[in-house]
Design a protein around this motif. Structure first.
Motif, PDB file in Angstrom:
ATOM      1  N   UNK A   8       0.825  -1.203   0.000  1.00  0.00           N
ATOM      2  CA  UNK A   8       0.000   0.000   0.000  1.00  0.00           C
ATOM      3  C   UNK A   8       0.854   1.246   0.000  1.00  0.00           C
ATOM      4  N   UNK A   9       0.169   2.384  -0.027  1.00  0.00           N
ATOM      5  CA  UNK A   9       0.906   3.652   0.025  1.00  0.00           C
ATOM      6  C   UNK A   9       1.093   4.114   1.469  1.00  0.00           C
ATOM      7  N   UNK A  10       0.148   3.828   2.335  1.00  0.00           N
ATOM      8  CA  UNK A  10       0.247   4.148   3.764  1.00  0.00           C
ATOM      9  C   UNK A  10       0.630   5.617   3.986  1.00  0.00           C
ATOM     10  N   UNK A  11      -0.118   6.506   3.347  1.00  0.00           N
ATOM     11  CA  UNK A  11       0.199   7.945   3.391  1.00  0.00           C
ATOM     12  C   UNK A  11      -0.931   8.747   4.022  1.00  0.00           C
ATOM     13  N   UNK A  12      -1.085   8.690   5.339  1.00  0.00           N
ATOM     14  CA  UNK A  12      -0.315   7.985   6.362  1.00  0.00           C
ATOM     15  C   UNK A  12      -0.973   6.666   6.740  1.00  0.00           C
ATOM     16  N   UNK A  13      -0.265   5.898   7.565  1.00  0.00           N
ATOM     17  CA  UNK A  13      -0.813   4.663   8.108  1.00  0.00           C
ATOM     18  C   UNK A  13      -1.945   5.008   9.076  1.00  0.00           C
ATOM     19  N   UNK A  14      -3.027   4.229   8.997  1.00  0.00           N
ATOM     20  CA  UNK A  14      -4.202   4.464   9.841  1.00  0.00           C
ATOM     21  C   UNK A  14      -4.458   3.242  10.719  1.00  0.00           C
ATOM     22  N   UNK A  15      -5.400   3.396  11.653  1.00  0.00           N
ATOM     23  CA  UNK A  15      -5.809   2.249  12.461  1.00  0.00           C
ATOM     24  C   UNK A  15      -6.436   1.149  11.586  1.00  0.00           C
ATOM     25  N   UNK A  16      -7.046   1.524  10.486  1.00  0.00           N
ATOM     26  CA  UNK A  16      -7.592   0.526   9.558  1.00  0.00           C
ATOM     27  C   UNK A  16      -6.485  -0.344   8.976  1.00  0.00           C
ATOM     28  N   UNK A  17      -5.387   0.292   8.544  1.00  0.00           N
ATOM     29  CA  UNK A  17      -4.238  -0.469   8.038  1.00  0.00           C
ATOM     30  C   UNK A  17      -3.704  -1.406   9.122  1.00  0.00           C
ATOM     31  N   UNK A  18      -3.543  -0.863  10.323  1.00  0.00           N
ATOM     32  CA  UNK A  18      -2.956  -1.643  11.408  1.00  0.00           C
ATOM     33  C   UNK A  18      -3.843  -2.821  11.805  1.00  0.00           C
ATOM     34  N   UNK A  19      -5.148  -2.649  11.685  1.00  0.00           N
ATOM     35  CA  UNK A  19      -6.079  -3.742  11.952  1.00  0.00           C
ATOM     36  C   UNK A  19      -5.811  -4.903  10.993  1.00  0.00           C
ATOM     37  N   UNK A  20      -5.681  -4.608   9.722  1.00  0.00           N
ATOM     38  CA  UNK A  20      -5.430  -5.643   8.711  1.00  0.00           C
ATOM     39  C   UNK A  20      -4.067  -6.293   8.942  1.00  0.00           C
ATOM     40  N   UNK A  21      -3.037  -5.485   9.191  1.00  0.00           N
ATOM     41  CA  UNK A  21      -1.687  -6.013   9.413  1.00  0.00           C
ATOM     42  C   UNK A  21      -1.650  -6.920  10.645  1.00  0.00           C
ATOM     43  N   UNK A  22      -2.229  -6.468  11.749  1.00  0.00           N
ATOM     44  CA  UNK A  22      -2.168  -7.274  12.975  1.00  0.00           C
ATOM     45  C   UNK A  22      -2.960  -8.565  12.838  1.00  0.00           C
ATOM     46  N   UNK A  23      -4.076  -8.529  12.162  1.00  0.00           N
ATOM     47  CA  UNK A  23      -4.849  -9.758  11.945  1.00  0.00           C
ATOM     48  C   UNK A  23      -4.104 -10.699  11.012  1.00  0.00           C
ATOM     49  N   UNK A  24      -3.455 -10.141   9.982  1.00  0.00           N
ATOM     50  CA  UNK A  24      -2.651 -10.970   9.085  1.00  0.00           C
ATOM     51  C   UNK A  24      -1.478 -11.609   9.809  1.00  0.00           C
ATOM     52  N   UNK A  25      -0.895 -10.871  10.753  1.00  0.00           N
ATOM     53  CA  UNK A  25       0.256 -11.377  11.513  1.00  0.00           C
ATOM     54  C   UNK A  25      -0.128 -12.553  12.413  1.00  0.00           C
ATOM     55  N   UNK A  26      -1.402 -12.693  12.724  1.00  0.00           N
ATOM     56  CA  UNK A  26      -1.859 -13.839  13.523  1.00  0.00           C
ATOM     57  C   UNK A  26      -2.012 -15.095  12.660  1.00  0.00           C
ATOM     58  N   UNK A  27      -2.108 -14.903  11.356  1.00  0.00           N
ATOM     59  CA  UNK A  27      -2.359 -16.011  10.432  1.00  0.00           C
ATOM     60  C   UNK A  27      -1.079 -16.498   9.752  1.00  0.00           C
ATOM     61  N   UNK A  28      -0.207 -15.550   9.393  1.00  0.00           N
ATOM     62  CA  UNK A  28       0.997 -15.882   8.639  1.00  0.00           C
ATOM     63  C   UNK A  28       2.237 -15.804   9.528  1.00  0.00           C
TER      64      UNK A  28
END
Length: 161
Positions: A8-28
């Motif tokens: 993504x561009x993450x300009x800026x990073x939001x809580x929505x982005x972090x929600x997806x990243x943290x949930x993905x980190x529990x799976x992968x």
């Protein structure tokens, strides 16, 4: 090792982005948050600034790595030996675009799978563009982005938090 890339561009990073990243980190086993360098866009934050913010806000996620890339995402994924893309979906309009991207990525490399994650309902309206717009007019963004991102955004815009 199951490696996934969350681009993504993450300009800026939001809580929505972090929600997806943290949930993905529990799976992968490993999630690489990959900031796209696109010379055709004029982001508010430089790639280096976005990388720094992302590293700070994901510091407590041990299996998350932050990196940047330019060019084709599929080529980047090959260099990282990643086989899965993580994409967050907010609405039907996101799905239409992301479905197109998943299809072309699959055409370019049939081993790549796209993993769609529905955003948490509390972030379904949230985008980096909206955050920047609200911040430009001194609106409250403390529930949209982490505190250090809020400070960086207001500093960049020359505004008081």
């Amino acid at each position: 090792m199951r490696i996934a890339v969350c681009p993504g561009s993450f300009d800026p990073v939001t809580y929505g982005h972090l929600d997806i990243v943290s949930r993905g980190a529990k799976i992968f086993d490993k999630v690489i948050v990959a900031v796209l360098y696109n010379s055709k866009k004029s982001p508010l934050f430089s790639v280096e600034e976005r990388l720094d913010l992302l590293r700070q806000v994901t510091a407590e996620m041990p299996n998350v790595e932050v990196d940047s890339f330019s060019g084709l995402l599929i080529d980047y994924m090959r260099t990282k030996q990643a086989k899965v893309l993580i994409k967050g979906l907010r609405a039907v309009s996101d799905f239409e675009y992301e479905m197109q991207m998943a299809a072309i990525n699959r055409k370019l490399d049939e081993e790549i799978e796209t993993f769609f994650m529905m955003t948490n309902n509390q972030y379904s309206y949230l985008s980096s563009s909206i955050v920047k717009e609200v911040a430009r007019y001194n609106g409250r963004i403390s529930d949209l982005v982490p505190p250090l991102v809020e400070r960086a955004l207001y500093d960049k815009l020359g505004r008081q938090a």
